[in-house]
Design a protein around this motif. Structure first.
Motif, PDB file in Angstrom:
ATOM      1  N   ASN A 267     -63.402  20.674  10.215  1.00  0.00           N
ATOM      2  CA  ASN A 267     -62.562  20.074  11.293  1.00  0.00           C
ATOM      3  C   ASN A 267     -63.170  20.482  12.600  1.00  0.00           C
TER       4      ASN A 267
ATOM      5  N   ASN B 275     -60.242  14.952  18.173  1.00  0.00           N
ATOM      6  CA  ASN B 275     -59.944  16.043  16.901  1.00  0.00           C
ATOM      7  C   ASN B 275     -60.269  15.311  15.516  1.00  0.00           C
TER       8      ASN B 275
ATOM      9  N   THR C 297     -61.065  15.530  11.290  1.00  0.00           N
ATOM     10  CA  THR C 297     -61.195  16.157   9.750  1.00  0.00           C
ATOM     11  C   THR C 297     -61.732  15.086   8.928  1.00  0.00           C
TER      12      THR C 297
ATOM     13  N   THR D  10     -60.374  10.653  12.860  1.00  0.00           N
ATOM     14  CA  THR D  10     -60.500  11.166  14.022  1.00  0.00           C
ATOM     15  C   THR D  10     -59.806  10.467  14.927  1.00  0.00           C
TER      16      THR D  10
END
Length: 672
Positions: free
Chosen positions: A518, A563, A565, A583
């Motif tokens: 992450n 952000n 993962t 994303t």
């Protein structure tokens, strides 16, 4: 490229397709040395649904052959700005090249200025690639001068494509002269890594607005290898990155810029540990040291003249490749340079004598007991170059003065680390903290054609990084923050904030490798006054809807966050791998209005901001599922093509920090 326990070798792919800019049939095409390296079986099928990779960035001004101006970021529908009466524009193809076995074989060509008049230049860089490959670093030179540093997306078996547009008006003086073009993008083709990068570089020349005039002269600080048709990059710390130059004596403003990025052992410098802790987990190999802190330094005649605390670039194979499809990492296609105002050094530099300019990269040497000092070196390696941008007074005038008075104390470091052990004495955890603060300033009195004035440059920077390894080094966390303020007396200031959080878990079961990660990161930059490089505000100057506001803007503000993962799987026996993830990126770009021009002690106060561009985009398993874009209050529908499914990535190139990359690859193993 690869990261410590997150470690992943970034796969940089620069392949180019036909430019989307119309080519003026009367322009001179500059396309010598077309490559014959492309492997036919890996040519990109342009009729197939290619994955459209892209970087989120504010739209750039371009011009068509009929003189109309448009705003576009290469991935969205073009937004017409306005037809420009009596405007001149033309386009030229600067490069068509396939980077296959291209280590030591850059593109080399010749540039001749176009026949049309122009005060703006925009480059269009379009790439296609299919097969398996690591990401690669690409650098464009005019002679010995680095113009642009970029990197590639990772290809798929079906194929990918991307376009990036870059405003290079700051190099106007170079584009007005004949130049040797060198584009370096080292790549390797073998029975495993099969993808060349097919690249087209096109320049659009046009006239628009009356922005602040770019520099009159540009001096490179580089390895100066263009005479041998080679890239002119220094590789620190192996190379001494120094040039000795004699500058003109009629300078009124001078700015030094540094292009630098960590590679191999230094690609994930922000996840490195204190040198005293590199042997914490001997069962899995040495960690990389010199701390997670890095400082780029400029020395003039051996005197510190300014610093830059770099933005942590993550390339498209970095941490976990599934994070960066199709949205690449912040600035991955456009590695930006930091600016250092050296105008306070003009009383020294304008004396008609030769002076040395040196670039260094520094980390921390620690004692193991909580103290440390700046290191004179770092791991391998940092490709670096520099440039001096000069604005001149009328010919015949000579700049004089006194100074500089330099205040350059060393950074203040606060360091700590602790190791946790299992009952049998084996090291199980490592926790460390690095805090840094630095304030430096330079002041001179300079006498130019406009009289006597005070020239000053100051920098105030703050940094922190919390790092943690658990599970004997197989789980890693880094939480980093870099912030600062640069201030020049010549109507320029910049404030920055670079937050970064990265978490990863590395696991092996027999011959299978799994990585979960992450990453949450951002880049916030506010620029007031005349910067060397275009901030993005210049592209909005001719827009009719902005023209009433534009005269009031003293600067710009860019804020963006990512952000993501993602998970990566690899089978070492079958040599297969795939990666998938989600994303989300948000970006806002705005014009800034200030109350005054500020002073040598503080930047101007911001009164208001006017949003010019906003984009929210979300990708899941390599498919864009949401994309909202607004330009000057108008909603724009980005153009996306059908994306290949996750399974199409089984042949992509990626590498664990435990493995060895192909010979000559851009990144080495993260483990020794």
């Amino acid at each position: 490229m690869g990261l410590q326990r997150f470690a992943w070798v970034a796969v940089i792919t620069i392949g180019f397709a036909v430019s989307s800019l119309a080519i003026d049939s009367t322009s001179t095409s500059i396309v010598p040395h077309l490559s014959s390296h492309t492997l036919q079986k890996h040519d990109v099928d342009l009729t197939a649904p290619l994955l459209q990779d892209f970087q989120v960035y504010p739209p750039v001004l371009i011009a068509s052959s009929n003189g109309s101006l448009s705003l576009t970021d290469g991935s969205s529908t073009t937004t017409d700005v306005a037809p420009v009466s009596n405007a001149t524009s033309c386009q030229e193809v600067l490069m068509v090249y396939s980077f296959a076995n291209s280590y030591g074989a850059p593109f080399v060509g010749n540039y001749t200025p176009p026949s049309c008049s122009f005060n703006r230049i925009t480059l269009n860089f379009t790439v296609t690639s299919a097969g398996r490959q690591f990401d690669r670093l690409g650098t464009l030179y005019f002679g010995d001068t680095e113009i642009w540093r970029t990197s590639t997306a990772e290809p798929t078996s079906i194929g990918i494509r991307w376009t990036y547009l870059k405003d290079v008006t700051n190099y106007l003086t170079l584009f007005q002269q004949q130049q040797k073009i060198i584009f370096d993008l080292g790549n390797l083709i073998n029975n495993i890594y099969t993808a060349p990068y097919n690249a087209t570089l096109t320049a659009s020349f046009f006239t628009a607005g009356d922005s602040d005039p770019p520099a009159d002269l540009i001096f490179p600080v580089s390895a100066r290898q263009s005479a041998s048709n080679a890239p002119s990059v220094f590789t620190f710390p192996v190379d001494n990155a120094t040039n000795t130059l004699t500058l003109p004596q009629n300078i009124r403003r001078a700015v030094f810029t540094i292009a630098a990025c960590g590679q191999a052992e230094e690609e994930f410098w922000w996840s490195n540990v204190l040198s005293s802790d590199t042997q914490t987990f001997p069962q899995t190999g040495a960690l990389y040291g010199f701390s997670p802190f890095r400082e780029l330094q400029l020395f003039i005649d051996g005197m510190l003249a300014g610093v830059a605390w770099p933005f942590p670039i993550i390339f498209t194979g970095g941490v976990v490749p599934g994070l960066w499809r199709p949205i690449v990492g912040i600035d991955a296609f456009d590695l930006r340079e930091d600016e250092i105002d050296i105008t306070p050094f003009l009383p020294l530099l304008c004396d008609g004598a030769a002076h040395s300019f040196e670039i260094r990269v520094s980390g921390i040497n620690d004692t193991g007991n909580g103290t440390g000092v700046l290191a004179e070196t770092v791991g391998s390696n940092w490709p670096v170059t520099g440039k001096i941008f000069l604005w001149l007074d009328p010919e015949g005038s000579v700049t004089t003065g006194s100074g500089p008075l330099a205040t350059t104390p060393d950074p203040v470091f606060q360091l700590s680390s602790s190791v946790g052990k299992l009952p049998n004495g084996t090291n199980e955890t490592l926790t460390y903290q690095v805090n840094a603060q630095r304030s430096i300033s330079f002041v001179s009195t300079i006498n130019t054609a406009n009289g006597s004035q005070t020239a000053s440059w100051s920098q105030n920077l703050t940094y922190s990084n919390f790092g943690n390894f658990t599970a004997a080094g197989n789980t890693q966390v880094n939480n980093q923050s870099t912030s600062g303020e640069d201030l020049s007396s010549l109507n320029y200031s910049r404030s920055l904030n670079y937050p970064l959080y990265a978490f990863s878990v590395y696991g092996t079961v027999r011959d299978n490798i799994t990585i979960f990660a992450n990453v949450l990161r951002g880049r916030d930059v506010q620029t007031i006054g005349q910067a060397v490089f275009p901030t993005g505000l210049e592209s909005f100057e001719p827009v009719e809807a902005v023209q009433n506001q534009y005269p009031a803007f003293q600067g710009s503000l860019l804020q963006t966050t990512q952000n993501g993962t993602a998970t990566y799987f690899s089978n070492q026996t079958s040599n297969t791998s795939f990666s998938f993830g989600t994303t989300v990126q948000d970006m806002v770009f705005a014009g800034v209005v200030t109350s005054d021009s500020g002073n040598a002690e503080s930047p101007p106060q911001v009164v208001s901001t006017s949003e010019l561009f906003r984009r929210h985009v979300e990708a899941d398993n390599s498919t864009v599922i949401e994309d909202d874009e607004t330009v000057i209050g108008h909603s724009i529908r980005p153009a996306h093509f059908n994306s290949p499914s996750m399974n199409d990535f089984a042949g992509s190139g990626t590498r664990s920090m435990l493995g060895r990359g192909p010979p000559g690859s851009k990144a080495a193993s993260r483990r020794k």
